[in-house]
Write an enzyme that holds these catalytic residues in place. Structure first.
Site, PDB file in Angstrom:
ATOM      1  CG  HIS A  72       1.040   2.781  12.741  1.00  0.00           C
ATOM      2  ND1 HIS A  72      -0.338   2.818  12.728  1.00  0.00           N
ATOM      3  CD2 HIS A  72       1.402   2.004  11.687  1.00  0.00           C
ATOM      4  CE1 HIS A  72      -0.795   2.093  11.709  1.00  0.00           C
ATOM      5  NE2 HIS A  72       0.248   1.589  11.066  1.00  0.00           N
ATOM      6  CG  ASP A 104       2.634   0.118   8.096  1.00  0.00           C
ATOM      7  OD1 ASP A 104       2.215  -0.251   6.974  1.00  0.00           O
ATOM      8  OD2 ASP A 104       1.905   0.171   9.095  1.00  0.00           O
ATOM      9  CD  GLU A 141      -3.060  -1.192   5.346  1.00  0.00           C
ATOM     10  OE1 GLU A 141      -3.015  -2.273   5.938  1.00  0.00           O
ATOM     11  OE2 GLU A 141      -2.641  -0.121   5.856  1.00  0.00           O
ATOM     12  CG  HIS A 166      -0.476   0.032   2.528  1.00  0.00           C
ATOM     13  ND1 HIS A 166      -0.143   1.205   3.172  1.00  0.00           N
ATOM     14  CD2 HIS A 166      -0.245  -0.957   3.435  1.00  0.00           C
ATOM     15  CE1 HIS A 166       0.262   0.944   4.404  1.00  0.00           C
ATOM     16  NE2 HIS A 166       0.233  -0.366   4.591  1.00  0.00           N
TER      17      HIS A 166
END
Length: 363
Positions: free
Chosen positions: A326, A183, A215, A68
């Site tokens: 994150h 990510d 995503e 993604h």
């Protein structure tokens, strides 16, 4: 002519992808890099949400290798009279990681404005306040403006995307790197490098490299990307959370840096096709590729959406473990990423018509 060094090319690509601004809904810069890297590798397709795919002209089952495009970030929710910005989250954040961090606001003109998330000096905090994690609603971004008018004069408006500001940096030893957005920029890079690695090979399948959008806000782009690409099988490339840091039970670790690509068996949103899991494991062992199995109690990926396309799509998640995802600064081991690329390419070479059909032959 000398062949490009896979490590050097991986570092170059990861640097450019991670430093690109691409929170959910504003993935344009990441998509441009993806399509530039795969120019000449196949036919380009895009859906109306912004996901993109590059498809080779082969025959056989349709094999989707996808990561993604988007990263977790924010959008401007409010501009105060004194020129501070309030935020709404795009994706999952632990606000403990945000105070005093730098961010980049992407304006409609494409310009970026630097800001910092405000923090209260400890001198002004009571003892009870020091132990509290503030909700996002109480945080704000300071761009150095003194009024709403000054903020707006810089081109900032409500809804503008806000990304972490963090440079791609090599750590001691040169094999571990820290950056924002591993990510899932490592998944995007892996999809790109897999197709590049296989460019001059004859394959038993129709390879499609792709990047999905949105995503981090609910695997939305994967739904339309599945319609666009019509896969018979999906290899989902991810930057997965590492679990090898202090405070984690070491004997239960399934995502340790330096231990190879992570092969996910299941998570709460997707049960991987067990025959495909076995095929990937057998391939990793036969090729001598370092790997680790993961059964996740939390989290999810685009496999959540891909698996439900039409009558069903066998999926598997191949992850590069990264610490502190994150957040503004995540950390990965380059060899884990390279093992993900090598394993994905090796699996694609095995996905002929009979093999793919056998994954879903129930009677």
């Amino acid at each position: 002519m000398s062949q490009p060094d896979p490590k050097t090319d991986a570092v170059r690509l990861l640097r450019e992808l991670t430093e690109a601004h691409g929170v959910s809904g504003t993935e344009d810069a990441v998509r441009r890099i993806f399509l530039r890297e795969l120019a000449g590798h196949g036919t380009v397709h895009t859906d109306r949400l912004g996901s993109a795919a590059v498809e080779r002209e082969d025959s056989g089952p349709r094999v989707l290798v996808a990561g993604h495009f988007d990263e977790v970030g924010f959008a401007v929710q409010h501009i105060t009279a004194k020129g501070f910005l309030k935020l709404v989250a795009l994706g999952g954040w632990w606000t403990h990681t945000l105070v005093a961090q730098r961010v980049r606001i992407l304006t409609k003109s494409g310009q970026e404005v630097l800001g910092v998330i405000g923090s209260t000096p400890p001198h002004f905090l009571g003892e009870s306040a020091k132990d509290k994690v503030l909700p996002l609603e109480q945080l704000y971004v300071d761009i150095g403006a003194s009024s709403r008018t000054e903020v707006e004069s810089l081109g900032i408006s409500l809804g503008d995307a806000v990304a972490p500001d963090s440079a791609f940096t090599a750590l001691a030893g040169g094999e571990r790197f820290v950056a924002k957005a591993f990510d899932n920029r490592c998944g995007v890079a892996a999809a790109v490098q897999t197709m590049q690695l296989l460019k001059n090979e004859s394959l038993p399948c129709q390879l499609i490299a792709a990047g999905s959008v949105q995503e981090e806000v609910g695997c939305r782009g994967a739904e339309t990307l599945a319609v666009l690409t019509k896969p018979d099988i999906a290899l989902v490339m991810e930057g997965t959370p590492a679990d090898d840091t202090p405070g984690m039970p070491s004997e239960e670790s399934q995502g340790a840096l330096g231990s190879g690509v992570q092969i996910r068996v299941l998570d709460p949103t997707a049960l991987m096709n067990r025959r495909l899991v076995d095929l990937v494991l057998d391939t990793a062992k036969a090729e001598g590729i370092p790997h680790q199995l993961a059964v996740r109690r939390s989290g999810g990926t685009d496999a959540k959406s891909f698996q439900f396309h039409e009558s069903g799509v066998p999926c598997i998640v191949l992850g590069t473990p990264a610490r502190y995802i994150h957040s503004h600064n995540s950390l990965l081991h380059l060899e884990d990423y390279l093992s993900a690329v090598r394993l994905t390419a090796a699996v694609v070479r095995r996905l002929d018509t009979a093999t793919v059909a056998g994954l879903t032959r129930w009677i």
